[in-house]
Design an enzyme around this catalytic site. Structure first.
Site, short mmCIF file in Angstrom:
data_model
loop_
_atom_site.label_atom_id
_atom_site.label_comp_id
_atom_site.label_asym_id
_atom_site.label_seq_id
_atom_site.Cartn_x
_atom_site.Cartn_y
_atom_site.Cartn_z
N LYS A 234 -8.48 -7.38 30.47
CA LYS A 234 -7.36 -8.01 29.75
C LYS A 234 -6.00 -7.62 30.33
O LYS A 234 -5.87 -6.68 31.08
CB LYS A 234 -7.48 -7.71 28.25
CG LYS A 234 -8.52 -8.64 27.60
CD LYS A 234 -8.63 -8.50 26.11
CE LYS A 234 -9.69 -9.52 25.60
NZ LYS A 234 -10.07 -9.25 24.22
N ARG A 269 -17.66 -5.38 24.83
CA ARG A 269 -17.82 -6.77 25.31
C ARG A 269 -17.16 -6.86 26.68
O ARG A 269 -15.94 -6.69 26.78
CB ARG A 269 -17.15 -7.70 24.30
CG ARG A 269 -17.23 -9.17 24.64
CD ARG A 269 -16.48 -9.99 23.59
NE ARG A 269 -16.54 -11.41 23.88
CZ ARG A 269 -15.72 -12.03 24.71
NH1 ARG A 269 -14.75 -11.38 25.30
NH2 ARG A 269 -15.85 -13.33 24.92
N1 HH2 Z 1 -11.93 -11.44 23.42
C1 HH2 Z 1 -12.02 -12.69 23.91
C2 HH2 Z 1 -12.91 -13.62 23.34
N2 HH2 Z 1 -13.71 -13.28 22.31
N3 HH2 Z 1 -14.46 -11.68 20.77
C3 HH2 Z 1 -14.39 -10.46 20.25
N4 HH2 Z 1 -15.17 -10.11 19.22
N5 HH2 Z 1 -13.52 -9.50 20.74
C4 HH2 Z 1 -12.69 -9.77 21.78
O1 HH2 Z 1 -11.90 -8.88 22.19
C5 HH2 Z 1 -12.73 -11.08 22.37
C6 HH2 Z 1 -13.66 -12.02 21.81
C7 HH2 Z 1 -11.15 -13.09 25.04
O2 HH2 Z 1 -11.74 -12.81 26.28
P1 HH2 Z 1 -12.53 -13.85 27.17
O3 HH2 Z 1 -13.67 -14.45 26.44
O4 HH2 Z 1 -12.89 -13.17 28.43
O5 HH2 Z 1 -11.46 -14.96 27.54
P2 HH2 Z 1 -11.13 -16.41 26.97
O6 HH2 Z 1 -10.74 -16.31 25.54
O7 HH2 Z 1 -9.99 -16.88 27.84
O8 HH2 Z 1 -12.35 -17.28 27.14
#
Ligand code: HH2
Length: 287
Positions: A234, A269
């Site tokens: 992040k 995660r």
């Molecule tokens: N972060 C993201 C998405 N889902 N769910 C939980 N429970 N906790 C988190 O910190 C979290 C999440 C964002 O990361 P990512 O899926 O890599 O990116 P994007 O939202 O751009 O798909």
């Protein structure tokens, strides 16, 4: 949850539900991220093709991911909602194919109840809701389907959350919100052991906010709920290290993951499953 469990943080032991099982007896587990999106901040566009997505999901499972988290809507800062039918079109074939080939629990990363229902029907066995059951129907669905839920804290919405996040008592407010939503989950019929809480790193938080939440992660663990943390690649890691490309934030992510394990998190995660499994194993051994 036994005394020993709460000392280890957030509940160790084995979590069993009708469609899945997670063994926390060695400590923290790894959730692998599978974004079937064109625009996720780190892996956007890489797994839009269902075949490649399934391959990557299966590879994460074979490397030791305890859960594969499938998301069909980016929630990066500034992103807009994706309609249910489009999320379903992206995610369901991938979930179906994976569920037919591995026992690894698949979670659906959505706050949309229609998408969650379709995912559970296709073989997903957990719901990861970044709005922490803002929609009452999601609580009812998880209760009826007898699946675990992840409740995440967010200030604002993805479209606006990074404009000017402001808190009086940051940790107190995030904790109070999560405890209120956890109580809502239990009132809807989801047992406590199936509720995971997540401080929501990067969701309406400055770098300082993220660091303060991570520093006080033990307060989340002390609630007795299992704690999930999603720091992977992040922006705050980029800000600290000067690494603009999310793919270059793996060592920074590893540092956060190790400290999450030390603080008693139950799940991290992450994108880099093989590397973070090593980090988790060593951190667990020290702990
Ligand atoms: N972060 C993201 C998405 N889902 N769910 C939980 N429970 N906790 C988190 O910190 C979290 C999440 C964002 O990361 P990512 O899926 O890599 O990116 P994007 O939202 O751009 O798909």
């Amino acid at each position: 949850m036994t005394d020993q469990d709460s000392k280890r943080g957030g509940g160790s032991g084995v979590l069993i539900w009708p469609t899945g099982r997670l063994d926390f007896s060695a400590g923290c587990l790894v959730m692998g991220i599978l974004n079937v999106t064109p625009d996720s901040f780190s892996d956007g566009g890489q797994f839009l093709d269902a075949g490649r997505a399934v391959e990557h999901g299966l590879a994460m499972a074979s490397k030791g991911a305890a859960i594969v988290d499938v998301g069909a809507e980016s929630t990066r800062p500034g992103s807009s909602p994706v309609p249910s039918d489009e999320q379903i079109r992206r995610a369901i074939p991938v979930i179906k194919a994976m569920a037919g080939q591995v026992k690894t629990p698949i979670s659906i990363d959505t706050h949309d109840v229609q998408v969650a229902q379709a995912a559970l029907d296709a073989g997903a066995s957990m719901v990861n809701d970044i709005t922490a059951l803002a929609d009452d129907r999601m609580a009812r669905l998880a209760a009826k389907s007898q699946v675990p839920v992840v409740l995440m804290h967010m200030q604002g919405t993805p479209a606006t959350m990074q404009t000017k996040p402001t808190y009086g008592d940051l940790v107190g407010e995030v904790l109070a919100f999560l405890l209120e939503r956890a109580a809502k989950a239990q009132a809807a019929g989801i047992p406590k052991e199936r509720v995971f809480i997540d401080p929501g790193i990067g969701f309406g938080k400055t770098t300082e906010h993220n660091l303060a939440l991570l520093r006080d992660l033990n307060r989340f663990v002390a609630t007795g709920y299992r704690v999930l943390v999603g720091p992977s690649r992040k922006r705050f890691i980029g800000q600290i290290t000067g690494r603009d490309n999310p793919a270059d934030r793996v060592f920074g992510t590893a540092t956060v993951v190790a400290l999450c394990v030390a603080a008693g998190a139950s799940v991290v995660r992450v994108h880099d499953v093989a590397a973070m499994i090593d980090v988790v194993k060593v951190a667990r051994a020290i702990r």
